[in-house]
Write a protein that holds these residues in place. Sequence first.
Motif, PDB file in Angstrom:
ATOM      1  N   PRO A 157       0.806  -1.222   0.000  1.00  0.00           N
ATOM      2  CA  PRO A 157       0.000   0.000   0.000  1.00  0.00           C
ATOM      3  C   PRO A 157       0.839   1.271   0.000  1.00  0.00           C
ATOM      4  O   PRO A 157       0.453   2.278  -0.565  1.00  0.00           O
ATOM      5  CB  PRO A 157      -0.840  -0.095   1.263  1.00  0.00           C
ATOM      6  N   LYS A 158       1.997   1.250   0.639  1.00  0.00           N
ATOM      7  CA  LYS A 158       2.943   2.362   0.649  1.00  0.00           C
ATOM      8  C   LYS A 158       4.301   1.797   0.241  1.00  0.00           C
ATOM      9  O   LYS A 158       4.534   0.597   0.371  1.00  0.00           O
ATOM     10  CB  LYS A 158       3.060   2.947   2.063  1.00  0.00           C
ATOM     11  N   PRO A 159       5.219   2.627  -0.199  1.00  0.00           N
ATOM     12  CA  PRO A 159       6.550   2.108  -0.565  1.00  0.00           C
ATOM     13  C   PRO A 159       7.304   1.494   0.611  1.00  0.00           C
ATOM     14  O   PRO A 159       8.227   0.721   0.415  1.00  0.00           O
ATOM     15  CB  PRO A 159       7.287   3.341  -1.078  1.00  0.00           C
ATOM     16  N   THR A 160       6.915   1.826   1.849  1.00  0.00           N
ATOM     17  CA  THR A 160       7.622   1.295   3.011  1.00  0.00           C
ATOM     18  C   THR A 160       6.770   0.301   3.802  1.00  0.00           C
ATOM     19  O   THR A 160       7.041   0.043   4.960  1.00  0.00           O
ATOM     20  CB  THR A 160       8.041   2.431   3.952  1.00  0.00           C
ATOM     21  N   GLN A 161       5.739  -0.238   3.173  1.00  0.00           N
ATOM     22  CA  GLN A 161       4.853  -1.170   3.873  1.00  0.00           C
ATOM     23  C   GLN A 161       4.519  -2.349   2.958  1.00  0.00           C
ATOM     24  O   GLN A 161       4.247  -2.162   1.777  1.00  0.00           O
ATOM     25  CB  GLN A 161       3.575  -0.435   4.277  1.00  0.00           C
TER      26      GLN A 161
END
Length: 177
Positions: free
Chosen positions: A126-130
């Motif tokens: 969902p996010k670049p870090t998740q």
Amino acid sequence: MSRIGKKPVELPSGVSVSVSGQTVEVKGPKGTHSFNATDDVTIEVQDNVVAVTPRGKSKRARQQWGMSRTMVANLVQGVSEGFKKELEIQGVGYRAQLQGNVLKLNLGLSHDVDFTVPEGVTVTAPKPTQIVVEGTDAQLVGQVAANIREWRKPEPYKGKGIRYKDEFIFRKEGKKK
């Protein structure tokens, strides 16, 4: 005595269990899974409850009692709700993105890591870090999450790496002059 094995597994609505011999088959809204129990336990379905009892007083029977009950509970939870593991990526330039069936990870290595998502598991970013790993098989979801985390485990000095969402990383103090 097994404290876990004593507790029966309650079946939510929409989930059905059939037992034939030592094979337990669980059907639910998210699919069908089965489990082969050892000969050391007896599995019975009564009303809306699955009960597991040991066959004898041997150490192995008592060990299999709790394990078999947990396996049946995991099957029931998998076909009704499913399992989910969330991973966080920390570090400057570390990111993940999904391209089709391949998870591309930038983890500060000299190359990008291409992780092919196995069948039976869905991985989303969902996010670049998740990263979110979901599926109906508890063992498979946990193994895929562990395999992704293995590429860059969190290090204790800056905390950079891939970690589970609520994982605490014990931090160390660096060198002093």
